[in-house]
Each structure stands twice: as C-alpha cells, then as structure tokens.
Design an enzyme around this catalytic site. Structure first.
Site, short mmCIF file in Angstrom:
data_model
loop_
_atom_site.label_atom_id
_atom_site.label_comp_id
_atom_site.label_asym_id
_atom_site.label_seq_id
_atom_site.Cartn_x
_atom_site.Cartn_y
_atom_site.Cartn_z
CE LYS A 117 -30.65 83.03 2.03
NZ LYS A 117 -31.18 81.63 1.53
CE1 TYR A 161 -27.90 97.04 -5.34
CE2 TYR A 161 -28.10 99.22 -6.18
CZ TYR A 161 -27.68 97.99 -6.33
OH TYR A 161 -27.91 97.12 -7.80
CG ASP A 211 -29.95 92.68 -15.01
OD1 ASP A 211 -31.29 93.50 -14.81
OD2 ASP A 211 -29.21 92.13 -15.59
CG ASP A 269 -29.60 95.26 -9.66
OD1 ASP A 269 -29.49 95.73 -11.10
OD2 ASP A 269 -28.26 94.73 -9.95
C1 IPM Z 1 -30.59 99.35 -12.46
C2 IPM Z 1 -29.21 98.84 -13.01
C3 IPM Z 1 -27.96 100.06 -11.70
C4 IPM Z 1 -28.25 99.39 -10.61
C5 IPM Z 1 -26.40 100.16 -12.11
C6 IPM Z 1 -26.03 100.78 -13.02
C7 IPM Z 1 -26.20 101.35 -10.47
O1 IPM Z 1 -28.32 97.79 -13.08
O2 IPM Z 1 -31.18 100.19 -12.33
O3 IPM Z 1 -30.70 97.39 -13.04
O4 IPM Z 1 -27.55 98.69 -10.16
O5 IPM Z 1 -29.68 99.88 -9.81
MG MG Z 2 -29.91 96.22 -13.45
#
Ligand code: IPM
Ligand code: MG
Length: 357
Positions: free
Chosen positions: A192, A141, A252, A248
């Site tokens: 990884k 990132y 999710d 990230d």
């Molecule tokens: C999260 C989001 C963010 C990330 C985005 C909005 C930049 O997906 O907080 O998980 O990728 O970290």
């Molecule tokens: Mg995210």
C-alpha cells in the site's frame, strides 16, 4: 537418524483433522520407510486449560528441537474473553516468532474436481495455481508499541505499529523470488505504497533486489487492487509476496477461489527450511467435535512438510496424488459438497486418503 515431528493438535477441529494427518504419517512410517518419530504437545486453548498459558515452555522447546511441526488450529469461544496477551492465538504467534518462521507459503491450487465448489465461475478458476508468500514474523502483527491507552479526556485509544526493516523485506522477497524461479517466473509484490511509508520502503527493497533475479518478471500492486484482481482474474498471478497482515487477508480470499478454505495447506519456514505446517483455516469451533471438518488441508500440509523440511519429494507426491484420487472418486466433506451429494465425515475422508496411498 530419525527425524522428529512435533504434533500440536490445538483446539476446535484441530484434534480431529490432525488425527487424520497423523494416520497418513504413520502409514508412511510403517509402510514406506519414512524414518520419523512423533511427539504430541499442547498449544492454544488446550494449553491454557492445562497450564494457564497458550504456549508452554516445554512446547516451544520441543518445537525448537524438532525437524518439523504439524499444527491443527488454535482458538475458540471459551477463551475469547481472556486478555489478549494470553489468548490461544498468542500461542501460534509465539511459535512463529520463537522459531523465526518468517516465510509463510500458502499455495492456492484448484483441484480440477472442485471447480464446481468455488463460488466463482469454473472458467475463472479452472487451472488456478498461485502461491502467496506472506511475511510472518514482522509487520503490524508484532510491531511495537501496541496496546490500548486512555487519553486525557478519558477516551480509550487502541494502537498498533506497522514496521518493516529492510532486512526483513529482503529475506522474504528472496524467498518469493526463488519460488518464482521454480514456478512460472512471475512475482507480484503487494503493498500500500501510496499511503504507507513502511510499504513504500517494501517496494523499494523488492525493486533493488530484483536485479539478482533477472529471470523473474516483477510487478507491484496495491493491496486493494490485488484483492479485486484476485476475484476478477486470479490466473494472472503466479507468486504474490506481501506483508503479514495483507497476506493473512489475501490468503483467506484466495482460498475460496480453490473451492474451500478447508483445502489449503501452508508452510511456515525459517532460514534453514525448518518449518511448521498447518492448514490455513482456523479452529472452526462451530463444527468442532462433529467429525464434519475437512482434513485435506492438514493432509496436504503433511505433503508440504515432506517436500520442504523432510526432503522427501517423492512421498509428498504420493500424498498429493492420494488426495487427488479421493476427490476424483467423488468423496466430499460438507464444505466441498455440491447439492445432491452426500458428505463424508472427517474420519471417512482420512480413511479414504489412507486407502488411496
Ligand atoms: C492465519 C490465522 C492467524 C493469523 C490467527 C489465528 C492468529 O488467521 O494463520 O492466517 O492471523 O495469522
Ligand atoms: Mg488468517
């Protein structure tokens, strides 16, 4: 002395859900003696529209001076065509970097009442309680160099850099080890290492410092396998620690185990436990302004704030219990609604939590 909380509603559903969380904070302030002041500021697309940039200096300064920050979400269709350097997401990343919030805690907890809302079978997810510790200020990132360049033959090439220093791995790993000590004593580091040198080093560092935590059982898993295992048998995990990008993605994924991404809070902490708190879902522009979004992840983020930054664990329990009660009472926003149930609005859900407090 009062503790100061900076409120950053942001974009999309951000303002609606944050409004519900602010009601909770006001209640705790007015009825439960929580000594806080609150101050609102601009971030993301809202800040771009007002000031030309996603993170005004004033917002960053306020956030730096605050005891804690509550953020809704950033981003939306209208800003997607902007140059990457001034998109709403840069506001969020700028806050994470500017406040040095390197430790992102993302609990995935299944409220019993929502076992039916998960797309996985109830017996796979019932009792789920895992914590993802995501590195938040390094990795791909933030790695340099990055960009899009034009090659000699005229073709363009996009590139990013995945880079981790030993010190960066060590500090996030220590957060995860300590979290595991307070939980069930198991830590799984996700990398990884079979392909990426940066995460081979990651694994080495985790192993090296593990001797400082003899009471924690450490394991390692490749990220592809971890994704599979999270769906196959999520309850095998206690604490997971991983890089910025893997965290990230896996968070999710883990959110759906718990029924809805609309349920999961997060804390992003610096080395002194000062933090920014936000739901892990995004700005959901498709349902923004419709009073439909689930405010519970944001309200649960307030509970995390009470616990980690404001040192009010009893009030954190109060908020979490109130959320549990509204779920037990059968209230559901659209995202967690089963067939045949009638969804409540964002505001109704917020009011119900308030009543349950
Ligand atoms: C999260 C989001 C963010 C990330 C985005 C909005 C930049 O997906 O907080 O998980 O990728 O970290
Ligand atoms: Mg995210």
């Amino acid at each position: 002395m009062s503790q100061n909380i900076v409120i950053l509603p942001g974009d999309g559903i951000g303002p609606e859900i944050v409004a519900q969380a602010v009601k909770v904070l006001e209640h705790l302030r007015d009825e439960r003696g929580l000594d806080i002041t609150m101050q609102e500021a601009l971030v993301g697309g809202a800040a771009i529209d007002a000031t030309g940039g996603p993170l005004p200096g004033e917002t960053l300064n306020l956030a730096k001076a605050a005891d804690a920050v509550l953020l809704g979400a950033v981003g939306g269709y209208q800003w997607e065509s902007l140059d990457a350097s001034i998109r709403p997401e840069k506001g969020l990343l700028g806050l994470r970097a500017g406040l040095e919030l390197f430790a992102n805690l993302r609990p995935a907890l299944l409220f019993e009442e929502l076992a039916q809302a998960s797309t996985l079978r109830p017996e796979v997810v019932a009792g789920l309680d895992i914590l993802i510790v995501r590195e938040l200020t390094g990795g791909i990132y933030f790695g340099q160099p990055r960009g899009v360049r034009t090659l000699e033959n005229g073709e363009r090439e996009g590139y990013n850099t995945l880079v981790y220093r030993e010190s960066e791995v060590e500090r996030i790993a220590r957060v995860a080890f300590r979290a595991a000590q307070k939980r069930n004593g198991r830590l799984c580091s996700v990398d990884k290492a079979n392909v990426l040198e940066s995460t081979e080093l990651w694994r080495e560092v985790v192993n090296r410092i593990s001797s400082d935590y003899p009471d924690v059982e450490v394991s390692h898993m490749y990220v592809d396998n971890a994704a599979m295992q999270l769906v196959r048998d999520p309850k095998q995990f206690d604490v997971l620690v991983t890089t910025n990008m893997f965290g990230d993605i896996l968070s999710d994924l883990a959110s759906m185990l718990s029924g809805s991404i609309g349920m999961l809070p997060s804390a992003s902490l610096d080395k002194n436990n000062k933090g920014m708190y936000e739901p892990i879902h995004g700005s959901a522009p498709d349902i923004a302004g419709q009073d439909k979004a689930n405010p519970l992840a944001t309200i649960l983020s307030v509970a995390m704030m009470l616990r980690y930054s404001l040192q009010q664990p009893a009030l954190a329990d109060v908020v979490e219990t109130a959320v549990q009660k509204v779920l037990a009472d059968g209230l559901r926003t659209a995202d967690i609604c089963a067939a045949g149930q009638t969804p409540v609005s964002t505001t109704q859900m917020g009011d119900a939590v308030l009543a349950a407090l």
